[in-house]
Design a protein around this motif. Sequence first.
Motif, PDB file in Angstrom:
ATOM      1  N   ARG A 273       1.019  -1.137   0.328  1.00 11.84           N
ATOM      2  CA  ARG A 273      -0.045  -0.316   0.190  1.00 11.84           C
ATOM      3  C   ARG A 273       1.092   0.709   0.066  1.00 11.84           C
ATOM      4  O   ARG A 273       0.113   2.324  -0.080  1.00 11.84           O
ATOM      5  CB  ARG A 273      -1.408   0.221   1.151  1.00 11.84           C
ATOM      6  N   ILE A 274       2.187   1.406   0.154  1.00  9.73           N
ATOM      7  CA  ILE A 274       2.963   2.113  -0.572  1.00  9.73           C
ATOM      8  C   ILE A 274       2.553   3.422  -1.126  1.00  9.73           C
ATOM      9  O   ILE A 274       2.753   2.928  -2.651  1.00  9.73           O
ATOM     10  CB  ILE A 274       4.532   1.928  -0.421  1.00  9.73           C
ATOM     11  N   HIS A 275       2.844   4.492  -1.002  1.00  7.80           N
ATOM     12  CA  HIS A 275       2.669   5.737  -1.793  1.00  7.80           C
ATOM     13  C   HIS A 275       2.913   7.165  -1.752  1.00  7.80           C
ATOM     14  O   HIS A 275       3.764   6.717  -0.751  1.00  7.80           O
ATOM     15  CB  HIS A 275       1.109   6.240  -2.056  1.00  7.80           C
ATOM     16  N   GLN A 305      11.717   4.343   1.134  1.00 12.64           N
ATOM     17  CA  GLN A 305      12.487   5.797   0.425  1.00 12.64           C
ATOM     18  C   GLN A 305      11.974   5.598  -0.661  1.00 12.64           C
ATOM     19  O   GLN A 305      13.068   6.453  -1.504  1.00 12.64           O
ATOM     20  CB  GLN A 305      13.963   4.996   1.011  1.00 12.64           C
ATOM     21  N   ALA A 306      11.664   4.334  -1.439  1.00 15.52           N
ATOM     22  CA  ALA A 306      11.965   4.838  -2.675  1.00 15.52           C
ATOM     23  C   ALA A 306      10.812   5.517  -3.861  1.00 15.52           C
ATOM     24  O   ALA A 306      10.827   6.271  -4.335  1.00 15.52           O
ATOM     25  CB  ALA A 306      12.154   2.917  -3.392  1.00 15.52           C
ATOM     26  N   VAL A 307       9.845   5.723  -2.538  1.00 11.97           N
ATOM     27  CA  VAL A 307       8.578   6.130  -3.786  1.00 11.97           C
ATOM     28  C   VAL A 307       8.320   7.449  -2.817  1.00 11.97           C
ATOM     29  O   VAL A 307       7.851   8.337  -3.542  1.00 11.97           O
ATOM     30  CB  VAL A 307       7.301   5.024  -3.072  1.00 11.97           C
ATOM     31  N   SER A 308       7.934   7.057  -1.108  1.00 15.77           N
ATOM     32  CA  SER A 308       7.305   8.307  -0.390  1.00 15.77           C
ATOM     33  C   SER A 308       8.582   9.665  -0.547  1.00 15.77           C
ATOM     34  O   SER A 308       9.575   9.752  -0.900  1.00 15.77           O
ATOM     35  CB  SER A 308       7.682   7.626   1.471  1.00 15.77           C
ATOM     36  N   ARG A 309       7.677  10.485  -0.830  1.00  9.64           N
ATOM     37  CA  ARG A 309       8.261  11.473  -0.297  1.00  9.64           C
ATOM     38  C   ARG A 309       8.909  12.691   0.702  1.00  9.64           C
ATOM     39  O   ARG A 309       8.903  13.984   0.565  1.00  9.64           O
ATOM     40  CB  ARG A 309       6.776  13.156  -1.309  1.00  9.64           C
ATOM     41  N   ASN A 310       7.840  11.706   1.037  1.00 16.07           N
ATOM     42  CA  ASN A 310       8.379  12.766   3.432  1.00 16.07           C
ATOM     43  C   ASN A 310       9.720  11.379   3.566  1.00 16.07           C
ATOM     44  O   ASN A 310       9.591  10.728   3.362  1.00 16.07           O
ATOM     45  CB  ASN A 310       7.097  11.799   3.675  1.00 16.07           C
ATOM     46  N   PRO A 311       9.952  12.064   4.634  1.00 22.38           N
ATOM     47  CA  PRO A 311      10.945  11.548   5.537  1.00 22.38           C
ATOM     48  C   PRO A 311      11.192   9.896   5.736  1.00 22.38           C
ATOM     49  O   PRO A 311       9.639   9.294   6.388  1.00 22.38           O
ATOM     50  CB  PRO A 311      11.301  11.814   6.907  1.00 22.38           C
TER      51      PRO A 311
END
Length: 361
Positions: A273-275, A305-311
């Motif tokens: 469910r990563i986005h 880490q490969a997808v998220s724009r947040n830390p």
Amino acid sequence: MVLAATRVYSSLPVVGKHLEPFAGLTAMALYGGHYAPAAVRAAISRRLNTSEAVAAPIDGEAESTRSSRMPPYLRFRAQRQRCLYRSSVRYGDHPAQLLDVWRRPDLPADAPVLLFVPGGAWVQGSRVLQGHTLLHQMVKRGWVCLTMDYRVSPVNRWPRHIADVNAAIAWARANVDRFGGDRNFVAVAGCSAGGHLAALAGLTPGDPAFRGELTDDADTTVDAVVGIYGRYDWQDRSTATRRNFQRFLERVVVGRSQSRHPEIYAAASPLARIHEDAPPFYLIHGEQDTIIPVGEARAFRDALQAVSRNPVEYCEVPRAGHAFDLVDNAHARHCATGVARFLGEVHDRKASLTAAAEVGA
């Protein structure tokens, strides 16, 4: 047959709610034996290597001599007595939907909020004995902390667990100001099964399948997620241990087979469910975890880490096994201080962006 019997006696009027915990213990006994030999071997190995250094305290914090000599149960009890502000607050209509409020008596105005989700393999999960070191640390730093109970299996089937977590988040967004908390900043943390639920809630705030009885306008978004030795993959059957875990999910938690209903397991898997709009994540895992191997946390971190724009930050605790923070030890305090730093930075960043937006308006 045994599990069916536990569901029957747990549904009895009046006495059923008191028998429900035994249904969870029965389920854990039936499936937990698979993990026992590896867990025992790992515990012995860690005991034989106690000469190795443990995690060093952060920010100069050190354990006092008096505290180090106090039995873990008494230390937890003292932390709870010092920080508990209100017990058994209802966040829903079901008897199991209760939470405790932890805060300082001299709480600053609009304090940030952390909701803690206990673990227990989705069949147990008590707000009374888990997360105390983390909650104590956050309360000392001026946060309002909420620690919750939720409905568990085998009496309650998936997705009731995540629906209850979302109900608690929505309650915090609408009501936590009554206890001095800021409704505009709510983070969620959890350990083990609670880590799974916290991660899933953070990644799927708009999923209608996980909202239960909530109205459409209920806000279930969170500002940050802390996953502590969580289970992030509900789909993998590649090893004997993973297949045993999947059978546990099928027979105890979900009540449906993965082969016939793969969509249920995909939807419930945080790894799937990563986005890019995922909230900030702080992940903690023990290097020697034999219940949920550390490779699962590493894979989840890499995917985030490969997808998220947040830390996305990751803390791997050397020589620590599963549930290492159930006692107030150096590892638990080290991790609690790291979580406090991370969440403090996320809160400060959001406050700065809000202030800049108000000036621009």
